[in-house]
Design an enzyme around this catalytic site. Structure first.
Site, short mmCIF file in Angstrom:
data_model
loop_
_atom_site.label_atom_id
_atom_site.label_comp_id
_atom_site.label_asym_id
_atom_site.label_seq_id
_atom_site.Cartn_x
_atom_site.Cartn_y
_atom_site.Cartn_z
N SER A 1 0.80 -1.23 0.00
CA SER A 1 0.00 0.00 0.00
C SER A 1 0.83 1.28 0.00
O SER A 1 0.30 2.35 -0.29
CB SER A 1 -0.95 0.01 1.20
OG SER A 1 -0.23 0.07 2.41
N HIS B 1 0.95 4.04 7.07
CA HIS B 1 0.49 4.91 5.98
C HIS B 1 0.87 6.36 6.25
O HIS B 1 1.31 6.69 7.35
CB HIS B 1 -1.03 4.81 5.80
CG HIS B 1 -1.49 3.57 5.10
ND1 HIS B 1 -2.81 3.20 5.04
CD2 HIS B 1 -0.82 2.61 4.42
CE1 HIS B 1 -2.93 2.07 4.36
NE2 HIS B 1 -1.73 1.70 3.98
N ASP C 1 -7.68 6.01 4.09
CA ASP C 1 -8.14 4.95 4.97
C ASP C 1 -9.56 5.27 5.42
O ASP C 1 -9.95 6.44 5.49
CB ASP C 1 -7.19 4.81 6.16
CG ASP C 1 -5.80 4.36 5.74
OD1 ASP C 1 -5.61 4.00 4.55
OD2 ASP C 1 -4.90 4.36 6.59
#
Length: 138
Positions: free
Chosen positions: A28, A77, A102
């Site tokens: 990701s 992230h 997210d």
């Protein structure tokens, strides 16, 4: 006695080093880092010591490790926005390789670590995290 002291020092160094490394489990965040890479982090709470305060030390562009409400493992992230709602600071977070942020805003309490940088570049150790992923069955 010297030998025992040497073993204790080796164990302490290993524990401190391990607590500052995080294995990447998905793609990701590509191309910033890849599955199987290891990122160096500073922690919000390392044996009672606060290395950084998410409320003050996390900003847009930082990559953080947080406890997601929507995923069972810690997520690594990037912060893409900060906002204050009813006096509480929230972070909007997104994987660099993901099309959308997210699914839930993140509070300071959910942030457990921040990926370290040198000169604006993330500290990444490529590929050696695959060993950990294999042991964990990921």
């Amino acid at each position: 006695m010297k030998e025992a002291a040497s073993y204790i020092i080796i164990i302490l160094v290993a524990v401190l080093l391990a607590s500052h490394l995080n294995v990447v489990v998905s793609g990701s965040m590509e191309p910033s880092f890849y599955r199987g890479d290891i990122v160096a982090v500073e922690n919000t709470n390392l044996f009672g010591i606060q290395e950084f305060n998410p409320e003050n030390d996390v900003h847009v562009g930082d990559v953080v490790v947080y406890d997601a409400t929507w995923y069972p493992e810690p997520v690594v992230h990037r912060v893409i926005d900060e906002q204050t709602i009813n006096g509480t600071k929230y972070f909007e977070i997104k994987g660099d390789n993901n099309p959308k942020p997210d699914p839930a805003l993140v509070t300071s309490d959910q942030i457990k670590a921040k990926v370290l940088t040198i000169g604006g570049h993330l500290i990444v150790i490529p590929k050696i995290g695959y060993i950990t992923l294999a042991f964990r069955g990921l």
